[in-house]
Motif scaffolding. Structure first.
Motif: not given
Length: 289
Positions: A274-285
């Motif tokens: 929920l709060y890390n870098n753009k790549k991690d956030l895109e994985r969550t999306m």
């Protein structure tokens, strides 16, 4: 047989009138929510209230904050000579969010308690982008919850915030107009997007909205829809194991286990998702779409 009027029965038995009993029940429930879900020793309690004279003029906003260390903070601001209750309530939350963003309190959990249901609903539908942006900034360093509470039900913090906004309304209308003009550039500066975009602001607008809802818990999952609006028959997930919350869906729901393993081959923390870098956030999306 002649029946005894309810009013007479209440007087004879010393039972409170029905409307008073309903108010007492609501007061007990409201107190239970704030003390059990958000214990004062672990959460910053932010109470906000706003109103305008005759609902259309001389607006004022009141803020009362209780910190886990035992300290408290109170402030009030004028929200304009020509102002509605809705705008005053919104301004109260914006000002409170700004205070929390810059406070040095170590507590990492904050709950905003307000009786402005219309404002909370507007946040959910992305109609108050300035306020949403301000709250989003706070979620970088703290867990944020927005909690509706009923008005005038004896909750001390809410009553104090109400008193503060009424005092602001009572001030000279010319001073109110002057204060409003002075605050406008300050609020605009606070709301201005940073030049160097963080991971959140690198996402698309729709992704930002989705992520904001996941972070704050104001989303369409059963837990929120049942407890807030009674639009879901139960807070329990369709898997039947526990409440359907952001954490449950991202971490534990067996119904999403296969896609969860595909997106995150290795176990990741909720903070990373929920709060890390753009790549991690895109994985969550990708996971929630």
């Amino acid at each position: 047989m002649v029946s005894t009027p309810i009013k007479d029965i209440e007087q004879l038995t010393h039972i409170q009138p029905l409307n008073k009993r309903r108010e007492a029940k609501m007061m007990i429930h409201a107190e239970k929510v704030t003390t059990e879900k958000y214990p004062s020793e672990a959460w910053i309690h932010v109470y906000t209230d706003g109103s305008a004279t005759s609902a259309v003029s001389n607006g004022g906003a009141g803020i009362h904050i209780d910190f886990p260390c035992g300290d408290n903070l109170e402030t009030s601001v004028a929200t304009g000579l020509h102002c509605t209750n809705y705008r005053a309530e919104t301004e109260a939350l914006i000002q409170a969010a700004s205070i929390i963003q810059h406070c040095t309190e170590d507590c990492q959990q904050v709950v905003f308690l307000t009786d402005a249901l219309s404002v909370l609903e507007a946040i959910e539908t992305d109609k108050l982008r300035n306020l949403s942006t301000k709250l989003q900034q706070i979620t970088k360093t703290r867990q944020v919850v927005l909690q509706w509470i009923p008005a005038h039900c004896g909750i001390l913090g809410n009553e104090k915030a109400d008193t503060l906004d009424k005092k602001e309304q009572a001030k000279n209308s010319s001073a109110t107009t002057s204060n409003s003009k002075r605050k406008t550039p300050i609020i605009k500066a606070i709301m201005r997007s940073p030049k160097n975009k963080d991971s959140y602001h690198l996402l698309t607008r729709q992704q930002q909205v989705t992520l904001f809802r996941l972070r704050t818990g104001h989303n369409r999952l059963n837990s929120h829809m049942h407890r807030k609006f009674r639009l879901a028959s139960s807070p329990i997930c369709t898997c039947g194991q526990e409440d359907q919350t952001t954490e449950h869906i991202l971490h534990r729901s067996p119904q999403q286990q296969k896609i969860r393993e595909e997106i995150w081959p290795h176990k990741e923390s909720l903070a990373t998702k929920l709060y890390n870098n753009k790549k991690d956030l895109e994985r969550t999306m990708l996971f929630v779409v």
